[in-house]
Write an enzyme that holds these catalytic residues in place. Structure first.
Site, short mmCIF file in Angstrom:
data_model
loop_
_atom_site.label_atom_id
_atom_site.label_comp_id
_atom_site.label_asym_id
_atom_site.label_seq_id
_atom_site.Cartn_x
_atom_site.Cartn_y
_atom_site.Cartn_z
N CYS A 74 0.85 -1.19 0.00
CA CYS A 74 0.00 0.00 0.00
C CYS A 74 0.88 1.23 0.00
O CYS A 74 2.10 1.14 0.05
CB CYS A 74 -0.91 0.01 1.23
N ASN A 97 0.87 0.71 5.91
CA ASN A 97 1.34 -0.11 4.80
C ASN A 97 2.09 -1.28 5.40
O ASN A 97 3.10 -1.10 6.08
CB ASN A 97 2.27 0.71 3.90
N GLU A 119 1.96 -5.69 6.89
CA GLU A 119 1.25 -6.89 7.30
C GLU A 119 1.77 -7.34 8.66
O GLU A 119 2.99 -7.36 8.90
CB GLU A 119 1.46 -8.01 6.27
N SER A 161 9.15 -14.84 -1.36
CA SER A 161 10.43 -15.24 -1.97
C SER A 161 11.45 -15.56 -0.88
O SER A 161 11.21 -15.34 0.30
CB SER A 161 10.96 -14.12 -2.88
N GLY A 162 12.60 -16.05 -1.31
CA GLY A 162 13.69 -16.34 -0.38
C GLY A 162 14.69 -15.21 -0.30
O GLY A 162 15.82 -15.40 0.17
#
Length: 479
Positions: free
Chosen positions: A2, A81, A83, A380-381
Site C-alpha cells: 500500500c 502499509n 502486514e 520469496s527467499g
C-alpha cells in the site's frame, strides 16, 4: 503493498483549510496509486491530513483506510502499509483486556494496539510495516517503521509541518519540497549506490525513518527514537538444538506470511533459499487441499549466453523444474528479452525515485507485472544470504583482511569515470570511508572474541544493515 502519505502540525488548526488540505493530501496519495490500486481514502483532522492507497490483501471489505477508532472520548486515525504476522495473538491479547473488533483486518489490530500501548506498541509487532497515527489524546502524530526496513517511510520538514510518504515522489507534491541534489546526495548515488545510508533520502532535507525507529511530531517539535537494535550474545545451544531452533523459526516465519485473502504464490529459482520457502508453503497448501503456484524467471538466450559466477554458479532452470516437481506446484516459467529489460529501466528508476540496481530492478519489475495478472502476493527467499552467510565475502580472505564494505573493495571502478576536478570536489573515498567507519562503530561486540570472529561479526552486521536493506529498498519500490 500500500502507500501512505500526509502532513501535520500540532500547533496549527487545519479546520478552515480542511477542503484544500484534503485535496493536497489526495494529490500526494495519487502519486502512490501504483502501490495501492484497489482503493484510496483521505482524512483531515484539526492538525493532520492523511492519504492512503490500498492494495487489498486481508479483509477486503473491512480493511479500508484511513481507519478511525475511538477510546476514552478521543479519536485515533491510522494509515498503514504492511502486514502483521502475529495479528491473531495480538487480537486475543487485546480482546482479553476488553477491546472489541469490528473487522478481521490487521489494520484495526494495529490501531488498537497503538491505542493501548502507545509508544511501546512497535515492540509488540511481528511483521513488516510503516504507519502513521493521528493521536488526538496526546496531540501528536506517531510514525513507525519495521525492524529491518521492509516498508519505506520518507519524511521532510516543510516550514512547521512534518510531511511524510511511502515514496519521495509523494513528498514532492507538497508545495516547496523540491528534489535538490547536493554533494552528500551525489556521494550517496555515485559512491554508495545502489545502497543508501540508513535515514538518508539522497535529496537535500529529505530523510527516511530508519529501520527499527519511530518518530513523534507534536507541539514540542519532531523527534526520532529507536525501539529495536541488533545485539550480540553468546550462543549457548548445541548444534542439534540450534538446528531444531532455526528450523522452527524458519517454518514459523514462512507459515505466518502465507495468510492472504487474495491469490498467493512463491518465487522459485531452484536455489536453496526459494526452495525451502516453496517446500514449506507447498506442504501447507497441500494440508488445505490446495496447490501452490510458483514462478521462475529466465532471459531469452540464457541457454547460449549464461556464464557461471561466484554468485550464480549454475543456471536456475533445471533446479527450478526439479523443485517444482518435488513440491507438486503449479509452476510457470516467465521469460524476459533484452529489449523489454532495457525498456523497464526508466520505469524502475521512476518507481524508486532514484537510480537502483539497473537490470536487476528492470527485470524484476517486468516479471512482477506479469505475475500480477494472476497473483497479488508473492513470497520469496530474498535476503536469506545476508542472514545465513551465503555471499562469497563471508568466507573470502580479502574481505577479512580489508577495511571497507566487502562487496565494494575498489572505488576506482567508479572514480575513474570522472574528471579529476569532479573527484576532488566530491571526494567519494572520504565519504564512503566515513559511512563505513560509522557502521563499524555500531557493531555490537562480544568480549574475548578472536579477531577473525570479530571481523565475521562485522561482515554480518554490514550485510544486514546495508546489503539486505538495499535489496529490500529495491523491492519496496518495485514489487
Amino acid at each position: 503493498m500500500c502507500g501512505i502519505a500526509g502532513f501535520c502540525n500540532y500547533n496549527e488548526d487545519f479546520t478552515e483549510e480542511a477542503p484544500f488540505l484534503g485535496q493536497l493530501a489526495r494529490r500526494m496519495g495519487n502519486t502512490l496509486r501504483h502501490r495501492g490500486p484497489d482503493e484510496n481514502g483521505v482524512f483531515v483532522s484539526t492538525h493532520a491530513a492523511f492519504a492512503h492507497q490500498r492494495l487489498a490483501v486481508i479483509d477486503l471489505e473491512g480493511g479500508k483506510q484511513p481507519m478511525t477508532a475511538y477510546a476514552g472520548g478521543y479519536r485515533y486515525t491510522i494509515v498503514y502499509n504492511g502486514e502483521l504476522y502475529n495479528g491473531d495473538e495480538l487480537r486475543r491479547e487485546l480482546e482479553s483486556i476488553g477491546y472489541v473488533f469490528e473487522t478481521t483486518s490487521d489494520t484495526e489490530i494495529l490501531l488498537k494496539c497503538y491505542i493501548h500501548y502507545g509508544s511501546e506498541c512497535p515492540k509488540k509487532l511481528n511483521g513488516i510495516f510503516a504507519f502513521a497515527v493521528d493521536d488526538e489524546r496526546r496531540n501528536r502524530c506517531f510514525l513507525c517503521r519495521d525492524r529491518f526496513g521492509v516498508k519505506p517511510l520518507f519524511y521532510t520538514l516543510a516550514g512547521d509541518r512534518l510531511v511524510f510518504g511511502s515514496e519521495i515522489k509523494a513528498l514532492l507534491q507538497y508545495p516547496g519540497v523540491n528534489p535538490i541534489l547536493d554533494r552528500n546526495g551525489l556521494c550517496e548515488v555515485l559512491g554508495i549506490g545502489p545502497a543508501r545510508t540508513a535515514g538518508v533520502g539522497v535529496f537535500k532535507d529529505i530523510y527516511e525513518i530508519k529501520p527499527g525507529f519511530f518518530a513523534i511530531s507534536d507541539r514540542n517539535g519532531f523527534s526520532v527514537k529507536p525501539y529495536f537494535q541488533i545485539e550480540s550474545h553468546e550462543h549457548p545451544d548445541s548444534y542439534e538444538d540450534t538446528v531444531k531452533h532455526v528450523r522452527y523459526l524458519l517454518e514459523d516465519a514462512i507459515t505466518r506470511q502465507l495468510v492472504s485473502d487474495v491469490p498467493l504464490c512463491t518465487f522459485l529459482s531452484g536455489g536453496l533459499d526459494s526452495s525451502v520457502v516453496t517446500s514449506v508453503a507447498a506442504r501447507k497448501y497441500r494440508d488445505l487441499g490446495q496447490i501452490l503456484s510458483t514462478y521462475s524467471f529466465e532471459f531469452t538466450g540464457n541457454d547460449r549466453y549464461f556464464k557461471p559466477t561466484a554468485f550464480q554458479p549454475d543456471s536456475d532452470d533445471p533446479w527450478a523444474a526439479k523443485m517444482a516437481e518435488y513440491c507438486g506446484t503449479n509452476h510457470t516459467v516467465l521469460k524476459c528479452d533484452n529489449l523489454s529489460q532495457a525498456d523497464k529501466l526508466y520505469d524502475a528508476v521512476d518507481a524508486k525515485d532514484m537510480p537502483g540496481m539497473a537490470d536487476v530492478d528492470s527485470s524484476l519489475l517486468h516479471f512482477c507485472r506479469m505475475i500480477k495478472k494472476d497473483h497479488v502476493v508473492a513470497v520469496s527467499g530474498e535476503c536469506a544470504d545476508e542472514i545465513f552467510g551465503g555471499y562469497p565475502w563471508f568466507h573470502k580472505k580479502e574481505a577479512f583482511e580489508g577495511h571497507c564494505f566487502p562487496w565494494s573493495p575498489d572505488l576506482s571502478v567508479r572514480t575513474d569515470l570522472f574528471k579529476p576536478e569532479i573527484n576532488d570536489a566530491l571526494d567519494l573515498e572520504d565519504y564512503v570511508n566515513q559511512r563505513y567507519e560509522e557502521s563499524i562503530a555500531e557493531v555490537p561486540k562480544l568480549e574475548n572474541e578472536s579477531a577473525q570472529e570479530a571481523r565475521r561479526r562485522e561482515i554480518s552486521y554490514l550485510n544486514i544493515k546495508w546489503f539486505m536493506t538495499t535489496l529490500l529498498d529495491d523491492r519496496a519500490g518495485i514489487v
